[in-house]
Write an enzyme that holds these catalytic residues in place. Structure first.
Site, PDB file in Angstrom:
ATOM      1  N   GLU A 130      40.288 -32.541 -10.521  1.00 40.24           N
ATOM      2  CA  GLU A 130      39.679 -31.197 -10.116  1.00 40.24           C
ATOM      3  C   GLU A 130      38.837 -31.409  -8.867  1.00 40.24           C
ATOM      4  O   GLU A 130      38.691 -30.260  -7.992  1.00 40.24           O
ATOM      5  CB  GLU A 130      38.941 -30.587 -11.173  1.00 40.24           C
ATOM      6  N   PHE A 154      35.794 -25.265 -28.375  1.00 37.62           N
ATOM      7  CA  PHE A 154      36.312 -26.310 -27.802  1.00 37.62           C
ATOM      8  C   PHE A 154      36.591 -26.085 -26.278  1.00 37.62           C
ATOM      9  O   PHE A 154      37.059 -25.077 -25.915  1.00 37.62           O
ATOM     10  CB  PHE A 154      37.802 -26.699 -28.591  1.00 37.62           C
ATOM     11  N   GLN A 155      35.971 -26.972 -25.575  1.00 37.03           N
ATOM     12  CA  GLN A 155      36.246 -26.967 -24.084  1.00 37.03           C
ATOM     13  C   GLN A 155      35.519 -25.566 -23.595  1.00 37.03           C
ATOM     14  O   GLN A 155      36.028 -25.186 -22.433  1.00 37.03           O
ATOM     15  CB  GLN A 155      37.549 -27.150 -23.513  1.00 37.03           C
ATOM     16  N   LYS A 157      40.390 -16.363 -21.439  1.00 38.57           N
ATOM     17  CA  LYS A 157      41.806 -16.634 -21.757  1.00 38.57           C
ATOM     18  C   LYS A 157      42.269 -15.235 -22.308  1.00 38.57           C
ATOM     19  O   LYS A 157      43.380 -14.746 -21.854  1.00 38.57           O
ATOM     20  CB  LYS A 157      42.253 -17.739 -22.568  1.00 38.57           C
ATOM     21  N   MET A 189      25.140 -47.950   4.566  1.00 36.48           N
ATOM     22  CA  MET A 189      24.163 -47.077   5.034  1.00 36.48           C
ATOM     23  C   MET A 189      22.886 -47.416   4.029  1.00 36.48           C
ATOM     24  O   MET A 189      21.899 -47.530   4.267  1.00 36.48           O
ATOM     25  CB  MET A 189      24.218 -45.536   4.859  1.00 36.48           C
TER      26      MET A 189
END
Length: 569
Positions: free
Chosen positions: A51, A113-114, A163, A482
């Site tokens: 993602e 969940f999630q 959802k 760097m």
């Protein structure tokens, strides 16, 4: 027409002119992905490996075109994986709309969940965000999100949709034909709750600014990314040439003004040129345009341009007097401001000020004149010599980023894509994907450091799958360059956890993804590898070995005035 929430999402994206989205599916967003499947002839979906890569790809799509990028992710970890990409876009004022889906409304707030409060998490790094609990509000919310992302100072907007809302049915009403917002985003018949209005300077304010510029003896332009965002590069050139004003650019302002123009002084700031940094501090008027006086530009505010007046032109009123006090300010769209300001400016011939600037421009740090087997300057010049001004260059963050900004002669806007404000290692590979998808006729070259490239090298899978002819150049010095440079200069050479001597073999990694891999340790080897990669016009990785202690110079030590540069080590 009665549509599900998922279908409404698709219809609204099509309304906004979206032809491509980037993302990664999951359980909570399956209804939208099912609609994408049904409407694949209307919207192309690019599946990334992660993602975060999708968020950077949407960002690169936007930076290279000026359009709003769109990224999709599911709930929980899918949504949180977008956070770095959203923050990157926020810091650099990039319009991106992120659409996430969450657990059903009845499960919100129950540690389901999630489940994650993604609107709460992203509140500080978005222009605005939403959670849409009512399908009847979905269409107008999406339309409003595009307006906010594009208008004023652009930036990312997040829409979180439970959802069950994507499955619910509502009456979808298409927008009124021909009715659009000032930004080009399509509105609905229903009233929009929030439309950003841009400030417009008064005639008196424009005249006062013109008087300041006309009265100056040593004017100096300090140009940031806002000039590119507002499509005002042509007007900037007209203004600079009319009055023979030297021009410096920030990292985000690279490509706003041609690097080969006689008035260009190069980059200003911590790794800026002597001409840019000294010119700013010796000027009597700094005209700051679309820039925010970042700490990486001004160093210690009390020591920056102490004898200069400041005229600040920006679309965001919050930037005025935030870091540096001004003597005058014009808040509004830069292109419009320039078009009103330029007629009031008096033409000026080249002066002693220009001659002094030209003397400072002759300085090149001695380190860049020393012969090494393969120097980043040679790499940048070879790329440009072979591919020309239209090539889109992306970078990661680190020494290679600064070398690219210093040595690559950008002449056209939106050809340099890099993470400035957040400094996101791992940004460039996804950005290169987005840029190539958005500009299929353009060559895209990604210049990465070995440390940064490791962070999102999984996106080689995406490049390979879609056969994107992106050439990735890994500036491989075996260290976090760097950070090692700072350890060299300020930490008595204590190289704590900056040595990267444990792989991978980038050529073998590329080959594992069915991508051509090349090694280069000399100028001749790089030239041969790059020429072959260009000729084949397929994905390629060139692993370039460079000296472990090659430095980025000049450099302004922290807290020093910007004209006190380290010029050689």
């Amino acid at each position: 027409m009665n549509y599900t929430g998922a279908r409404i999402v698709i219809e609204c994206l099509v309304e906004q002119g979206v032809d491509t989205v980037f993302g990664y599916p999951g359980g909570a967003i399956l209804n939208i992905y099912d609609e994408l499947y049904k409407h694949k002839d209307r919207i192309r979906h690019i599946l990334t490996a992660h993602e975060q890569g999708a968020a950077h790809a949407a960002d690169g799509y936007s930076r290279s075109t000026g359009k709003t990028g769109v990224v999709l992710a599911t709930s929980g970890p899918g949504a949180t994986n977008l956070v770095t990409g959203i923050a990157t876009a926020y810091m650099d004022s990039v319009p991106v709309v992120a659409i996430t889906c969450n657990v059903g409304c009845s499960l919100l707030g129950k540690d389901s969940f999630q489940e994650v409060d993604i609107t709460g998490i992203t509140m500080p790094i978005t222009k605005h965000n939403y959670i849409v609990r009512d399908v009847n509000q979905l269409a107008d919310t999406i339309r409003e999100a595009f307006i906010i992302a594009q208008s004023g100072r652009p930036g990312p907007v997040l829409i979180d949709i439970p959802k069950d809302v994507t499955a619910a049915v509502a009456d979808y009403e298409p927008p009124v034909v021909g009715f659009a917002s000032e930004t080009g985003a399509v509105l609905a018949r229903a009233s929009i709750r929030r439309v950003t209005r841009e400030a417009v300077p008064s005639d008196e304010e424009i005249a006062a600014a013109a008087d300041m510029i006309n009265a100056s003896v040593r004017p100096f332009l300090y140009v940031g990314g806002g000039v590119i965002i507002s499509d005002a590069c042509g007007e900037l050139k007209t203004l600079a040439e009319k009055m023979n004003i030297p021009v410096s650019v920030t990292l985000m302002g690279k490509s706003a003004f041609p690097a080969n123009h006689p008035l260009c002084c190069g980059m200003i700031g911590m790794h800026g040129t002597k001409a840019a940094n000294t010119g700013a501090n010796k000027s009597d008027l700094i005209i700051a345009v679309g820039a925010r006086f970042s700490d990486r530009v001004i160093s210690d505010p009390a020591k920056f341009a102490k004898n200069s007046k400041i005229l600040h032109i920006d679309i965001d009123p919050a930037e005025i007097n935030k870091n540096i006090p001004t003597c005058g300010a014009l808040v509004g769209n830069i292109k419009d401001v320039f078009n009103r300001l330029i007629p009031l400016l008096k033409p000026r011939a080249e002066s002693a000020w220009n001659q002094q600037i030209n003397e400072w421009k002759k300085h090149i740090p001695p380190m860049y004149s020393k012969k090494t087997k393969l120097h980043p300057r040679f790499v940048c010049e070879k790329i440009h010599d072979m591919l020309g001004d239209d090539t889109i260059i992306t970078t990661e963050v680190g020494q290679h980023q600064m070398w690219t900004a210093q040595f690559y002669p950008f002449t056209k806007p939106r050809t340099f894509l890099t993470s400035g404000g957040l400094g996101t290692m791992g940004f460039g590979t996804g950005a290169a994907i987005g840029a190539r998808i958005a500009n299929p006729e353009s060559r895209v070259v990604h210049i990465a450091g070995d440390g940064s490239f490791r962070m999102n090298c999984n996106e080689l899978a995406t490049i390979s799958h879609y056969q994107l002819p992106i050439i990735i150049i890994v500036v491989n010095n075996g260290v976090l360059g760097m950070v090692r440079q700072w350890q060299n200069l300020f930490y008595d050479k204590r190289y704590s956890e900056t040595t990267l001597d444990f792989g991978p073999d980038f050529v073998k990694l590329a080959e594992a993804y069915n991508i051509a891999g090349y090694r280069a340790a000399t100028e001749a080897e790089f030239a041969a590898a790059f020429e072959k990669a260009v000729e084949q016009n397929k994905p390629a990785v060139i692993d370039c070995y460079m000296d472990i202690d090659e430095m980025v110079l000049p450099m302004v030590p922290a807290g020093k005035p910007i004209d006190e540069l380290l010029l050689d080590i």
